[in-house]
Design a protein around this motif. Structure first.
Motif, PDB file in Angstrom:
ATOM      1  N   HIS A 161     -13.829  -0.962  -9.516  1.00 47.50           N
ATOM      2  CA  HIS A 161     -14.245  -0.325  -8.263  1.00 47.50           C
ATOM      3  C   HIS A 161     -15.748  -0.482  -8.021  1.00 47.50           C
ATOM      4  CE1 HIS A 161     -10.494   2.420  -7.806  1.00 47.50           C
ATOM      5  NE2 HIS A 161     -10.201   1.321  -8.480  1.00 47.50           N
ATOM      6  N   ILE A 217      -8.775   4.483  -1.336  1.00 45.97           N
ATOM      7  CA  ILE A 217      -7.743   4.179  -2.337  1.00 45.97           C
ATOM      8  C   ILE A 217      -8.372   4.295  -3.727  1.00 45.97           C
ATOM      9  CG2 ILE A 217      -5.980   2.538  -3.086  1.00 45.97           C
ATOM     10  CD1 ILE A 217      -6.283   1.214  -0.298  1.00 45.97           C
ATOM     11  N   LEU A 272      -6.870   2.435  -6.866  1.00 48.42           N
ATOM     12  CA  LEU A 272      -6.649   1.000  -6.745  1.00 48.42           C
ATOM     13  C   LEU A 272      -6.676   0.352  -8.125  1.00 48.42           C
ATOM     14  CD1 LEU A 272      -8.051  -1.494  -4.248  1.00 48.42           C
ATOM     15  CD2 LEU A 272      -8.512  -1.869  -6.662  1.00 48.42           C
ATOM     16  N   SER A 295      -0.464  -5.164  -6.269  1.00 49.94           N
ATOM     17  CA  SER A 295      -1.549  -4.630  -5.461  1.00 49.94           C
ATOM     18  C   SER A 295      -1.351  -3.135  -5.214  1.00 49.94           C
ATOM     19  CB  SER A 295      -1.598  -5.409  -4.143  1.00 49.94           C
ATOM     20  OG  SER A 295      -2.694  -5.010  -3.366  1.00 49.94           O
ATOM     21  N   VAL A 296      -1.877  -2.654  -4.120  1.00 50.71           N
ATOM     22  CA  VAL A 296      -1.787  -1.243  -3.746  1.00 50.71           C
ATOM     23  C   VAL A 296      -0.457  -0.946  -3.055  1.00 50.71           C
ATOM     24  CG1 VAL A 296      -4.280  -0.973  -3.576  1.00 50.71           C
ATOM     25  CG2 VAL A 296      -2.980  -1.659  -1.563  1.00 50.71           C
TER      26      VAL A 296
END
Length: 115
Positions: free
Chosen positions: A17, A65, A68, A88-89
């Protein structure tokens, strides 16, 4: 380019992140196209251009998110491009096709997602 190494570093940067680490993979003139832009950014064409604009979008996405986490499934490669297939998300699987400039930075990216 060692595509395995690049893919692992790319996944790790997103999972960290850390926006600066993420942006390090991209050129100043980056162009991204993804349905997530339409979904989250309400931009009809789903495309953003320029590192500053893309960074602003990703900063908001990383805040929104918080959980994530990407998981690499497979890698394919072509001339000056690769495609990463990953989890993925929102329980989606994604394929991102990334095109590289002469400096080895991504200058165009197109993302595809499962429904």
């Amino acid at each position: 380019m060692n595509v395995e190494k690049f893919a692992q570093e790319w996944i790790q940067s997103w999972n960290s992140h850390n926006l600066e680490e993420i942006l390090n993979h991209y050129s100043e003139d980056i162009e991204i196209t993804t349905p997530m832009i339409k979904l989250a950014g309400d931009i009809d064409n789903g495309t953003l251009k320029g590192k500053e604009v893309v960074a602003d979008y990703w900063k908001k996405a990383l805040i929104k998110i918080r959980d994530l986490k990407f998981k690499l499934i497979d890698i394919t490669e072509s001339v000056n491009s690769i495609a990463l297939y990953y989890e993925s998300v929102m329980n989606k699987k994604a394929i991102e096709v990334m095109f590289f400039n002469e400096k080895g930075k991504i200058n165009k990216m197109i993302a595809h997602y499962t429904n």
